[in-house]
Structure formats: C-alpha cells, structure tokens
Write a protein that holds these residues in place. Structure first.
Motif, PDB file in Angstrom:
ATOM      1  N   ILE A   1     -15.868 -51.307 -59.318  1.00  6.98           N
ATOM      2  CA  ILE A   1     -16.022 -52.720 -58.962  1.00  6.98           C
ATOM      3  C   ILE A   1     -15.816 -53.598 -60.199  1.00  6.98           C
ATOM      4  CG2 ILE A   1     -17.598 -54.486 -58.089  1.00  6.98           C
ATOM      5  CD1 ILE A   1     -16.678 -52.552 -55.931  1.00  6.98           C
ATOM      6  N   ALA A   2     -16.406 -53.200 -61.312  1.00  2.76           N
ATOM      7  CA  ALA A   2     -16.267 -53.973 -62.546  1.00  2.76           C
ATOM      8  C   ALA A   2     -14.807 -54.038 -62.986  1.00  2.76           C
ATOM      9  CB  ALA A   2     -17.129 -53.362 -63.654  1.00  2.76           C
ATOM     10  N   ALA A   3     -14.105 -52.917 -62.859  1.00  2.00           N
ATOM     11  CA  ALA A   3     -12.688 -52.882 -63.240  1.00  2.00           C
ATOM     12  C   ALA A   3     -11.851 -53.745 -62.313  1.00  2.00           C
ATOM     13  CB  ALA A   3     -12.182 -51.438 -63.233  1.00  2.00           C
ATOM     14  N   ALA A   4     -12.214 -53.764 -61.034  1.00  2.00           N
ATOM     15  CA  ALA A   4     -11.497 -54.611 -60.074  1.00  2.00           C
ATOM     16  C   ALA A   4     -11.688 -56.087 -60.412  1.00  2.00           C
ATOM     17  CB  ALA A   4     -11.976 -54.321 -58.656  1.00  2.00           C
ATOM     18  N   LYS A   5     -12.910 -56.462 -60.763  1.00  2.00           N
ATOM     19  CA  LYS A   5     -13.205 -57.861 -61.069  1.00  2.00           C
ATOM     20  C   LYS A   5     -12.557 -58.315 -62.377  1.00  2.00           C
ATOM     21  CE  LYS A   5     -17.597 -58.162 -58.561  1.00  2.00           C
ATOM     22  NZ  LYS A   5     -19.076 -58.306 -58.670  1.00  2.00           N
ATOM     23  N   SER A   6     -12.430 -57.399 -63.331  1.00  2.00           N
ATOM     24  CA  SER A   6     -11.854 -57.759 -64.635  1.00  2.00           C
ATOM     25  C   SER A   6     -10.336 -57.659 -64.662  1.00  2.00           C
ATOM     26  CB  SER A   6     -12.429 -56.839 -65.723  1.00  2.00           C
ATOM     27  OG  SER A   6     -11.953 -55.513 -65.556  1.00  2.00           O
ATOM     28  N   GLY A   7      -9.749 -57.091 -63.602  1.00  2.00           N
ATOM     29  CA  GLY A   7      -8.299 -56.913 -63.573  1.00  2.00           C
ATOM     30  C   GLY A   7      -7.835 -55.617 -64.206  1.00  2.00           C
TER      31      GLY A   7
ATOM     32  N   TYR B   1     -11.560 -55.992 -52.051  1.00  2.00           N
ATOM     33  CA  TYR B   1     -10.884 -56.049 -53.342  1.00  2.00           C
ATOM     34  C   TYR B   1      -9.451 -55.559 -53.160  1.00  2.00           C
ATOM     35  CZ  TYR B   1     -15.731 -56.265 -54.951  1.00  2.00           C
ATOM     36  OH  TYR B   1     -17.047 -56.610 -55.125  1.00  2.00           O
ATOM     37  N   ASP B   2      -8.490 -56.398 -53.537  1.00  2.00           N
ATOM     38  CA  ASP B   2      -7.080 -56.017 -53.441  1.00  2.00           C
ATOM     39  C   ASP B   2      -6.601 -55.468 -54.769  1.00  2.00           C
ATOM     40  OD1 ASP B   2      -6.817 -56.864 -50.781  1.00  2.00           O
ATOM     41  OD2 ASP B   2      -6.485 -58.945 -51.420  1.00  2.00           O
ATOM     42  N   LEU B   3      -5.746 -54.447 -54.673  1.00  2.00           N
ATOM     43  CA  LEU B   3      -5.163 -53.894 -55.884  1.00  2.00           C
ATOM     44  C   LEU B   3      -3.826 -54.577 -56.152  1.00  2.00           C
ATOM     45  CD1 LEU B   3      -7.244 -51.598 -54.984  1.00  2.00           C
ATOM     46  CD2 LEU B   3      -5.920 -50.170 -56.537  1.00  2.00           C
ATOM     47  N   PRO B   4      -3.444 -54.689 -57.424  1.00  2.00           N
ATOM     48  CA  PRO B   4      -2.204 -55.408 -57.756  1.00  2.00           C
ATOM     49  C   PRO B   4      -0.956 -54.628 -57.336  1.00  2.00           C
ATOM     50  CG  PRO B   4      -3.143 -54.394 -59.723  1.00  2.00           C
ATOM     51  CD  PRO B   4      -4.152 -54.213 -58.637  1.00  2.00           C
ATOM     52  N   GLU B   5       0.122 -55.364 -57.099  1.00  2.00           N
ATOM     53  CA  GLU B   5       1.425 -54.748 -56.853  1.00  2.00           C
ATOM     54  C   GLU B   5       2.086 -54.522 -58.207  1.00  2.00           C
ATOM     55  OE1 GLU B   5       3.045 -53.811 -54.143  1.00  2.00           O
ATOM     56  OE2 GLU B   5       1.666 -54.493 -52.577  1.00  2.00           O
ATOM     57  N   LEU B   6       2.304 -53.257 -58.551  1.00  2.00           N
ATOM     58  CA  LEU B   6       2.866 -52.929 -59.859  1.00  2.00           C
ATOM     59  C   LEU B   6       4.356 -52.599 -59.748  1.00  2.00           C
ATOM     60  CD1 LEU B   6       0.043 -50.586 -61.215  1.00  2.00           C
ATOM     61  CD2 LEU B   6       0.269 -53.055 -61.533  1.00  2.00           C
ATOM     62  N   GLU B   7       5.106 -52.926 -60.792  1.00  2.00           N
ATOM     63  CA  GLU B   7       6.534 -52.604 -60.796  1.00  2.00           C
ATOM     64  C   GLU B   7       6.761 -51.102 -60.904  1.00  2.00           C
ATOM     65  OE1 GLU B   7       9.299 -54.525 -63.354  1.00  2.00           O
ATOM     66  OE2 GLU B   7       8.510 -56.528 -62.953  1.00  2.00           O
ATOM     67  N   LYS B   8       5.984 -50.442 -61.748  1.00  2.00           N
ATOM     68  CA  LYS B   8       6.154 -49.003 -61.958  1.00  2.00           C
ATOM     69  C   LYS B   8       4.801 -48.300 -61.843  1.00  2.00           C
ATOM     70  CE  LYS B   8      10.197 -49.502 -64.968  1.00  2.00           C
ATOM     71  NZ  LYS B   8      10.772 -49.209 -66.315  1.00  2.00           N
ATOM     72  N   PRO B   9       4.300 -48.139 -60.619  1.00  2.00           N
ATOM     73  CA  PRO B   9       2.990 -47.491 -60.451  1.00  2.00           C
ATOM     74  C   PRO B   9       3.051 -46.000 -60.764  1.00  2.00           C
ATOM     75  CG  PRO B   9       4.015 -47.897 -58.328  1.00  2.00           C
ATOM     76  CD  PRO B   9       4.895 -48.560 -59.344  1.00  2.00           C
ATOM     77  N   TYR B  10       1.937 -45.496 -61.241  1.00  2.00           N
ATOM     78  CA  TYR B  10       1.845 -44.059 -61.478  1.00  2.00           C
ATOM     79  C   TYR B  10       2.033 -43.288 -60.170  1.00  2.00           C
ATOM     80  CZ  TYR B  10      -0.154 -44.825 -66.177  1.00  2.00           C
ATOM     81  OH  TYR B  10      -0.364 -45.175 -67.489  1.00  2.00           O
ATOM     82  N   ALA B  11       1.525 -43.836 -59.080  1.00  2.00           N
ATOM     83  CA  ALA B  11       1.594 -43.134 -57.795  1.00  2.00           C
ATOM     84  C   ALA B  11       3.031 -42.788 -57.425  1.00  2.00           C
ATOM     85  CB  ALA B  11       0.948 -43.975 -56.695  1.00  2.00           C
ATOM     86  N   ALA B  12       3.931 -43.754 -57.553  1.00  2.00           N
ATOM     87  CA  ALA B  12       5.335 -43.530 -57.195  1.00  2.00           C
ATOM     88  C   ALA B  12       5.986 -42.525 -58.136  1.00  2.00           C
ATOM     89  CB  ALA B  12       6.096 -44.855 -57.221  1.00  2.00           C
ATOM     90  N   LEU B  13       5.700 -42.649 -59.430  1.00  2.00           N
ATOM     91  CA  LEU B  13       6.269 -41.732 -60.418  1.00  2.00           C
ATOM     92  C   LEU B  13       5.810 -40.302 -60.165  1.00  2.00           C
ATOM     93  CD1 LEU B  13       7.728 -41.043 -63.091  1.00  2.00           C
ATOM     94  CD2 LEU B  13       5.618 -41.730 -64.289  1.00  2.00           C
ATOM     95  N   LEU B  14       4.510 -40.131 -59.937  1.00  2.00           N
ATOM     96  CA  LEU B  14       3.961 -38.793 -59.736  1.00  2.00           C
ATOM     97  C   LEU B  14       4.444 -38.185 -58.423  1.00  2.00           C
ATOM     98  CD1 LEU B  14       0.373 -39.577 -61.013  1.00  2.00           C
ATOM     99  CD2 LEU B  14       2.015 -38.044 -62.123  1.00  2.00           C
ATOM    100  N   LYS B  15       4.522 -39.009 -57.376  1.00  2.00           N
ATOM    101  CA  LYS B  15       5.000 -38.493 -56.089  1.00  2.00           C
ATOM    102  C   LYS B  15       6.446 -38.032 -56.196  1.00  2.00           C
ATOM    103  CE  LYS B  15       5.285 -39.433 -51.156  1.00  2.00           C
ATOM    104  NZ  LYS B  15       4.901 -40.350 -50.045  1.00  2.00           N
ATOM    105  N   LYS B  16       7.266 -38.825 -56.841  1.00  2.00           N
ATOM    106  CA  LYS B  16       8.677 -38.441 -56.994  1.00  2.00           C
ATOM    107  C   LYS B  16       8.808 -37.168 -57.817  1.00  2.00           C
ATOM    108  CE  LYS B  16      13.259 -40.149 -58.244  1.00  2.00           C
ATOM    109  NZ  LYS B  16      13.687 -38.846 -58.813  1.00  2.00           N
ATOM    110  N   THR B  17       8.021 -37.074 -58.877  1.00  2.00           N
ATOM    111  CA  THR B  17       8.085 -35.883 -59.733  1.00  2.00           C
ATOM    112  C   THR B  17       7.709 -34.628 -58.957  1.00  2.00           C
ATOM    113  OG1 THR B  17       7.516 -37.250 -61.649  1.00  2.00           O
ATOM    114  CG2 THR B  17       7.319 -34.864 -61.905  1.00  2.00           C
ATOM    115  N   ILE B  18       6.635 -34.716 -58.179  1.00  2.00           N
ATOM    116  CA  ILE B  18       6.194 -33.546 -57.404  1.00  2.00           C
ATOM    117  C   ILE B  18       7.195 -33.203 -56.308  1.00  2.00           C
ATOM    118  CG2 ILE B  18       4.449 -32.705 -55.768  1.00  2.00           C
ATOM    119  CD1 ILE B  18       2.349 -34.139 -57.379  1.00  2.00           C
ATOM    120  N   THR B  19       7.626 -34.207 -55.546  1.00  2.00           N
ATOM    121  CA  THR B  19       8.538 -33.914 -54.428  1.00  2.00           C
ATOM    122  C   THR B  19       9.905 -33.442 -54.929  1.00  2.00           C
ATOM    123  OG1 THR B  19       9.101 -36.272 -54.259  1.00  2.00           O
ATOM    124  CG2 THR B  19       7.371 -35.446 -52.804  1.00  2.00           C
TER     125      THR B  19
END
Length: 351
Positions: free
Chosen positions: A283-289, A316-334
C-alpha cells in the motif's frame, strides 16, 4: 509394472469438429486419455484409451474424503513440428510430493513420462500450432477404492487428460486483497495441488467477483498481514526495479513457473528478492508511486498482469509501463517453451 503401454484407439476422431482458431481454455478435450490403476499394493499397466466417462462406485473414497491431487502442464509445437514439454519431471516430482501429503501412492517417474509420451504421440494432431495456444495437460490422481471408513483408500487412479487451449486470461485482471478468508494454514496442504484447496477458494473468490474484482490476493492465515498468492497462482510484486515474491512454505505452492521466473529474472540482471512482503509495504509503495507492477505466475496463464487491486474499500491502479517486467519475462519463458530461443537451463524436453 510392465513398461509397455496398451493403446486403444478411438473409432472416429472428433478433431474435425474443433475450431483451433477459437479455442477456449480447458473445455475441449482430445480423443484419448491415459489411465493407470493402483491395486493389490502396486501400480498396474497403463492404458491409452478413448476419452470417455469413467465409472466409480458411490462409496469411492474420493467422494467422501477428498483424496485428489493434480498437476498442470502444456505441450507445444515448434516451427518444425516438434512436440515440446517444459520441465515435465518437475511436475512429476511435485505430484508425488502432493501424493505423499495425502497418503496416495506415488507414481513412478517412468510410468508418468512413458505414459505422457505415449498419450501425446497418439494425440499429436491435437497440439495447436497457433501463437498463444497449447495443449493443456492435466495429470491427476484420486482415491477410487470403496468404503465409508475414514481412512486412505486401497485403490487409486492415475490419469492424464489433455485439452487444446487458447489463452487462460484475456488482458489484465483486477484483484482484491483478502482480509478474512485464508487459502491455507501452517501444517496444512497449501503446498500440495490438492483439489480441496481450489474448492475452498471458490467462495471468497465469488465474493470478490461480486464486488467487481476478477480474483483474490491471498494473505497469511494468522494475521492477514503478508501477501502470499494471487488466485490460483504465485504472485510477483515489483517495487521500483526490484521484483519480490514470497518464499514457499506449508501454505504456498512451489510453482514451476515461479521458479523459472526467478532464475530468468536474475539472469536478465533484474534484482529479485524472495522474502515476505506485507500488505502495508505494498500500500505504501502504491501511494508513493514506487509500486510498478504486480502479476500472477502459473502454468495456465504463464504470467497474468494485474491492473489494479482493492483493499479496505480503496482501489489502487498500477501504472502502464512501456517495458514491464511481466511482458519481458513472459516472452522469455514462452520463447524457450516453443523453441524460439535457446534453452540454457535444460528445461525444454523434445519428444
């Protein structure tokens, strides 16, 4: 047990009735299944036979005492038409870890792998080739022996069924941090892939859905202070450039995708911390960005990004990132899974 596997072919395949360009997840089934029975103190010969209903006595202990475990795997086709699996022996080992906890006879690795290979060979045409699709594989074991006495059964079934499937989740999900219900408790069976774990999740998940969320983020059973899992998946949280995931314990599944992400992320130079992470910290990290990403990880979805979360009537909404780790890791695994990239870990198994 004889390593020979009897093959009983279906009279007429139903594959022509399936639209492989529009596959749901896990509800269209391939022509055949593998069956192996434990009785008289040993596993009998396995059989590949047409996919069909099975017959059980009403007194079968699976119905009364819940001795049921399962795994989730996938088979892929590469550009050359080769059939590929991802870390299949890890699934076998985890199935046997679950079996031990529920007093189910462990399946020999030879039976597991030979049976799986035989089934995939017979139903080779059912493995999708469309990008993002795969053949979902469901190995499972359950008590088929009879009796109302509250004790382990004397007979069990090991089966593998398969389902050509598209994506598990479409897009990002919104989750609710759970404050009352617990997925598992210390000393319990949370680390096992027991069917009852998932049945117990349905009610609190339904309550979250009624509030407008897709899934629940589970917290520890004692204080509800620490993040543990996301729905039926492990969870990763990115604060600034550090990726954090909870350590496995009695309550948390030792996810194969989770382990793969940790290794790949470290090798990509991402700072990874395997430690307890509190709701307060998130929660603290979400509030601080500083909270950049949250995502679930598991076989079915591989990685499922979380768009936002709710806690104590606040969203709490998460930011839209240009290069998220999620996309990078998913592509690497798949890419490793589908033979589009080198596999430095020896995870990919070609049949």
């Amino acid at each position: 047990m004889n390593s020979n596997i009897e093959i009983k072919h279906i009279e007429k395949s139903k594959i022509d009735t399936v639209d492989f360009n529009n596959l749901p997840f896990g509800s269209v089934y391939s022509d055949h299944m593998l069956t192996c029975t434990f009785k008289d103190g040993k596993w009998q010969d396995a059989v590949v036979e047409p996919f069909a209903p099975i017959s059980l006595d009403p007194s079968a202990k699976i119905f009364h005492y819940g001795q049921s475990i399962f795994e989730g795997m996938k088979a892929y086709k590469d550009a050359d038409g080769n059939t590929l699996l991802f870390r299949p022996l890890d699934n076998c080992k985890r199935l046997n870890k679950s079996a031990e906890r529920l007093v189910i006879p462990q399946i020999p690795e030879e039976t597991f792998m030979n049976g799986l290979k035989a089934l995939l060979k017979v139903d080779d045409a059912w493995i999708p080739t469309k990008e993002g699709s795969s053949l979902y594989i469901r190995p499972f074991m359950f008590a088929s022996g009879n009796g109302f006495h509250a004790s382990p059964a004397d007979e069990y079934k090991f089966m593998i069924c398969t389902a050509p499937s598209g994506a598990y989740f479409a897009g990002k999900v919104k989750v609710l941090i759970e404050e009352k219900y617990a997925r598992a408790a210390n000393g319990g069976v949370g680390f096992a892939k027991a069917g009852g774990n998932y049945a117990a999740q349905f009610y609190p998940t339904q309550l979250a859905i009624e509030k407008g969320y897709n899934q629940v983020i589970w917290t520890d059973d004692n204080t509800h202070e620490y993040i543990e899992e996301a729905g039926a998946m492990n969870i990763f949280i990115r604060i600034n450039d550090t990726l954090i995931t909870s350590p496995t314990n009695d309550r948390i599944l030792d996810g194969i995708t989770r382990k793969s992400i940790i290794q790949i992320a470290k090798d990509l130079g991402i700072n990874v911390e395997v430690r307890k992470i509190s709701v307060t910290e998130v929660i603290a990290a979400a509030k601080s960005g500083e909270l950049k990403e949250m995502f679930g990880a598991g076989t079915a979805a591989v990685i499922s990004p979380i768009a936002g979360f709710g806690f104590q009537e606040n969203d709490y909404d998460l930011p839209e990132l240009e290069k998220p780790y999620a996309a990078l890791l998913k592509k690497t695994i798949t890419d490793i899974q589908t033979n589009k990239a080198e596999d430095p870990y020896g995870w990919r198994v070609q049949l």
